[in-house]
Design an enzyme around this catalytic site. Sequence first.
Site, PDB file in Angstrom:
ATOM      1  N   HIS A 340       5.050 -78.342 -19.372  1.00 55.05           N
ATOM      2  CA  HIS A 340       3.612 -78.554 -19.584  1.00 55.05           C
ATOM      3  C   HIS A 340       2.978 -77.596 -20.585  1.00 55.05           C
ATOM      4  O   HIS A 340       1.770 -77.640 -20.792  1.00 55.05           O
ATOM      5  CB  HIS A 340       2.856 -78.432 -18.261  1.00 55.05           C
ATOM      6  CG  HIS A 340       2.992 -79.617 -17.364  1.00 55.05           C
ATOM      7  ND1 HIS A 340       2.233 -80.756 -17.487  1.00 55.05           N
ATOM      8  CD2 HIS A 340       3.822 -79.858 -16.324  1.00 55.05           C
ATOM      9  CE1 HIS A 340       2.577 -81.635 -16.558  1.00 55.05           C
ATOM     10  NE2 HIS A 340       3.541 -81.114 -15.843  1.00 55.05           N
ATOM     11  N   LYS A 531     -13.444 -77.396 -19.971  1.00 57.81           N
ATOM     12  CA  LYS A 531     -12.032 -77.172 -19.693  1.00 57.81           C
ATOM     13  C   LYS A 531     -11.838 -75.692 -19.416  1.00 57.81           C
ATOM     14  O   LYS A 531     -12.793 -74.916 -19.538  1.00 57.81           O
ATOM     15  CB  LYS A 531     -11.147 -77.632 -20.855  1.00 57.81           C
ATOM     16  CG  LYS A 531     -11.567 -77.083 -22.217  1.00 57.81           C
ATOM     17  CD  LYS A 531     -10.730 -77.674 -23.335  1.00 57.81           C
ATOM     18  CE  LYS A 531     -11.130 -79.104 -23.663  1.00 57.81           C
ATOM     19  NZ  LYS A 531     -10.039 -80.056 -23.492  1.00 57.81           N
ATOM     20  N   ARG A 532     -10.631 -75.274 -19.033  1.00 61.67           N
ATOM     21  CA  ARG A 532     -10.402 -73.853 -18.814  1.00 61.67           C
ATOM     22  C   ARG A 532     -10.769 -73.068 -20.075  1.00 61.67           C
ATOM     23  O   ARG A 532     -10.560 -73.546 -21.196  1.00 61.67           O
ATOM     24  CB  ARG A 532      -8.931 -73.583 -18.458  1.00 61.67           C
ATOM     25  CG  ARG A 532      -8.479 -74.160 -17.132  1.00 61.67           C
ATOM     26  CD  ARG A 532      -9.310 -73.684 -15.960  1.00 61.67           C
ATOM     27  NE  ARG A 532      -9.193 -72.260 -15.720  1.00 61.67           N
ATOM     28  CZ  ARG A 532      -8.255 -71.689 -14.967  1.00 61.67           C
ATOM     29  NH1 ARG A 532      -7.346 -72.432 -14.377  1.00 61.67           N
ATOM     30  NH2 ARG A 532      -8.234 -70.392 -14.789  1.00 61.67           N
ATOM     31  N   LYS A 537      -7.971 -73.106 -26.682  1.00 63.30           N
ATOM     32  CA  LYS A 537      -8.846 -74.277 -26.564  1.00 63.30           C
ATOM     33  C   LYS A 537     -10.077 -74.147 -27.467  1.00 63.30           C
ATOM     34  O   LYS A 537     -10.839 -75.082 -27.634  1.00 63.30           O
ATOM     35  CB  LYS A 537      -9.246 -74.492 -25.101  1.00 63.30           C
ATOM     36  CG  LYS A 537      -8.042 -74.905 -24.223  1.00 63.30           C
ATOM     37  CD  LYS A 537      -8.446 -75.099 -22.782  1.00 63.30           C
ATOM     38  CE  LYS A 537      -7.254 -75.394 -21.873  1.00 63.30           C
ATOM     39  NZ  LYS A 537      -6.745 -76.764 -22.014  1.00 63.30           N
ATOM     40  N   THR A 639      -5.787 -84.190 -20.389  1.00 65.66           N
ATOM     41  CA  THR A 639      -6.148 -85.424 -19.678  1.00 65.66           C
ATOM     42  C   THR A 639      -7.661 -85.596 -19.688  1.00 65.66           C
ATOM     43  O   THR A 639      -8.159 -86.714 -19.550  1.00 65.66           O
ATOM     44  CB  THR A 639      -5.638 -85.412 -18.221  1.00 65.66           C
ATOM     45  OG1 THR A 639      -6.018 -84.193 -17.590  1.00 65.66           O
ATOM     46  CG2 THR A 639      -4.126 -85.572 -18.179  1.00 65.66           C
ATOM     47  N   LYS A 643     -10.166 -89.009 -20.024  1.00 68.45           N
ATOM     48  CA  LYS A 643     -11.272 -89.338 -19.115  1.00 68.45           C
ATOM     49  C   LYS A 643     -12.548 -89.605 -19.891  1.00 68.45           C
ATOM     50  O   LYS A 643     -13.294 -90.548 -19.600  1.00 68.45           O
ATOM     51  CB  LYS A 643     -11.476 -88.196 -18.111  1.00 68.45           C
ATOM     52  CG  LYS A 643     -10.330 -88.037 -17.133  1.00 68.45           C
ATOM     53  CD  LYS A 643     -10.345 -86.689 -16.429  1.00 68.45           C
ATOM     54  CE  LYS A 643      -9.033 -86.451 -15.699  1.00 68.45           C
ATOM     55  NZ  LYS A 643      -8.865 -85.067 -15.256  1.00 68.45           N
TER      56      LYS A 643
END
Length: 817
Positions: A340, A531-532, A537, A639, A643
Site C-alpha cells: 500500500h 485526507k491525512r 499529500k 480512495t 468518492k
Amino acid sequence: MAEKRKQISIRGIVGVENVAELKKGFNRHLHFTLVKDRNIATPRDYYFALAHTVRDHLVGRWIRTQQFYYEADPKLRDLSQNIHKLATSMEEDAGLGNGGLGRLAACFLDSMATLGLAAYGYGIRYEYGIFNQKIRDGWQVEEADDWLRHGNPWEKARPEYMLPVHFYGRVEETKEGSKWVDTQVVLAMPYDTPIPGYMNNTVNTMRLWSARAPNDFNLRDFNVGDYIQAVLDRNLAENISRVLYPNDNFFEGKELRLKQEYFVVAATLQDIIRRFKTTKKGTAGRTSFESFPDKVAIQLNDTHPAMAIPELMRIFVDIEKLDWDTAWDLTKRTFAYTNHTVLPEALERWPVELLETLLPRHLQIIYQINQNHLDVIAALFPEDMDKLRRMSLIEEDGCKRVNMAHLCIVGSHAVNGVAEIHSNIIKTDVFRDFSELEPEKFQNKTNGITPRRWLLLCNPGLAELIAEVIGEDYVKELSQLEKLNDFVDDAAFIRDVSKVKQDNKLKFAQFLEKEYKVKINPSSIFDVHVKRIHEYKRQVLNCLHIIAMYNRIKKNPNAPFVPRTMIIGGKAAPGYHMAKMIIKLITSVADVVNNDPVVGDKLKVIFLENYRVSLAEKVIPATDLSEQISTAGTEASGTGNMKFMLNGALTIGTMDGANVEMAEEAGEENLFIFGMRVEDVAAMDKKGYDAMVYYNSIPELKQVMDQIKSGFFSPKNPELFKDLTEMLFKYDRFKVFADFEEYMKAQARVSKLYQNPKEWTKMVIKNIAATGKFSSDRTITEYATEVWGVEPTDLKIPAPNEPREAIEETARALKKM
C-alpha cells in the site's frame, strides 16, 4: 421519492420486506430502554434502539449464512487487517483505522458479502481508536477516542472462542523438533460484527480480538503475597488492544506495536485452522492439510500482518508435524500480499534483537526462510553479492532488521499494488529484483469503494436521481453508470444534478456556520482537500494557492473573482512535527483571510476539525472541487478521489495513484490535471531539485513565501514557521515549488469553467458516468478470480423463514457452479 430511498438503501442492506417491520422492532427496543432507565428518550436512545432493531433482523440471516457455508464448504477468504483497522461508521465513529486503508477494508467487506463470498475480516478491537483531534489556538491537540464508553450495539462477544496467544520464552530443541516454551500467555477474546450483503441475505462476519489476561497471570507474585501487583500487572497483557497506533505512512518500531501485530495474527490463524479442521478430519482424528490452500486464502493487507507467514509455518512444522518443504508449499499457496505504500519510511523493518526476545521461534523460522531463499538467489546469480544483499530478508546495515515487505513477497504466491501506476513502480523500482525473478507473481488490483455507503447512504438525493433515469441495478453493477453519458446534454437532467449539488452545499454550509461560526457563500466553489496531513499529500501547495488568491484580492479588490470556500481537513500523526506545523499554517492563514473585510465572502478558509468517516459523509456530497495533488509517484492509489468523483465533484490533481485511471476513464480533458509526471520527478531527482530557482523566477510564489517567512501570518511570533520554510527551501522531498505555477494555471481553469454552470455540470455528469471501474465490487471480483481462485456468485441465500432444505439445495447449486 423518500420511499424509494428506503427501498434502495434500508431494505437492500437489512433485508426486511417492508419498513413497517423495522418500525415495530424499533418501538419495542425504545420502549424497553425507557421503562428500564428513564421517561425521556435521548438521541442516543433512538440510535441504540434502531441499531438493535437492525441487528435483530440481521441475526437470522447471519446464522443462516454460516449454516450455508458449512453445507457448501466454499473457499474461505480472510482479509487480515491488523494495525490498520476496519473503519465502520456509526453515530459513535469506530475510529479503528488509519485513513484510507482502514476504510478500504470496510468497503472490501461490504463487497465480499454483496458478491456472496465466504469471507471474514479480522482485526483488533481497540479500546481507544484513532485520537479525536481538537484545534486549539490553531494547533492540533489529541484527545483519547473512548468510542466504547456507551457500548457498541452491533457487536456480540464470543467468549466460547477465546484463544491463547504466546509471547517471550525460549526455544527448546527436542527429538520431536523445536518447542517454544516458558512463554507468557495472553488470551484473545473475539467480538463479532455482522457484515450484510446487498439484497442477497448474506451476512458475513468481522471478528475483532480483544486482549485479556489469564486468571493465573503473574500467579507467582500472588503466591509471595503481592496480590495487588499481580492484579495490576494484568494491564501489561491487556494493553495490547488498548489503543491504535495513529501513524499513517510512517513506521514506528515499538514493542507494543509488534505485539499487536502478532496478537491478531496468532489468534486469527488458530481460528482459521479450527474452522478448517471441523470439516477436514481424516482417519484417526488426524487432519490432512493437503487441501488447505484450496479452502483458505489469506490476504495480507500491507506488511502489518506479515508475522502470519512464520506463524503458519510454526503451526505446520512444530504443532502439526509437517515437513518443512510441505509446510512452505502450503504457506506460499495460502498467502497473498497487497502493498500500500512506496514511501521508504513507511516500510516495516523490525529489529532482530526485538524479535529474538518477543518471538524467538519465529525469528528462527524467518532465518530458515531467508537461508533457503538466498540459496536459490546464489545459485542463479553466483557472482552478484549485491543482489543477495538487496534481496535478503535480513538487512545488515547497522542494527540488523527483518524487512517485512521482503518476507511478504517471498512467502506469498501473489503480490499486488493498488493502482496501475503504483503496481508498475513496485515492479520496476521498489521490488525490482523480486519482480524480475518471478514476474508472474506481480499483479495490479486498483482500489475501489462501495457505492452502497459512498452514494446511497451519504448522498440519497443523487442516488435517487440516478435510479430514476437508469434504474436501480447500478447499485450492484456500478459500470451501468456509463448509461448516464446518454443524459450529458439533457437539460432537465443537468438541472436536477445541479440542484442536488446545491442542496448538499446549502446543508453543509449551514453545518459549517453552526460549527465554525463562519458565514459561507453557498454559491462559491467548495474546494475541498481532506485526507491525512502529510508532506507528500501537499496540503502546503494548496495553502500557498490560498495565500496567492488572498494577495490578488487585496491588490485589486474590484477585479472579477470567482468566490471560493477552501475546506481542508485531516489528522497529523501526534509525533509528526512538520504535519502539525502545516495545520498551524493553514489555521493561521484562515484567521487572516476570514477576518479581512476587503476579502468579504469572496474567499473563506476552514480547517475541518476531527476529520472522520461521519464528517466525510457530509462534506463529500457537497464538494465541487476535489484536491488530489500529491507528488507524482507517491500516492499508492487513494480512495477519497473516487468518492468525490462518484458524488459529482471535479478533480484537480497530478497524474498519481488512481488519478491516472480516473483520467483514462473520464478523459483527461474532464479533470484538471497539472504538474510533473513520474518520469519528470525521476529526472529532477537525478538532476537535483533547487527550490530557489522557482522562488526567484515566480513573483507570486516569492511574495507568498516572503509573507510566511516575515511573520505576516504569525505577527506575535515571526519565526513560527521557520522549520516549515526551511524545509520548503532546503530539503523538500515532494517538490512543492516545482508544481506551483502549473497548479495555479489549473486553478484558473477551474474558476473559468465554474462561471459556466451548464458546462461544469456536463463535466460532472461525465465524471459520474466514468466511475464504474472504481467500485470495490470490481476490485474484489478481481482478487477472487485472479488471486484467491474463487468465483463471486449471485445466488441468494434462503431467508430465515424458509426451511432448512432450501439451504442444502442452494449449497448444491453453488458446488455445481
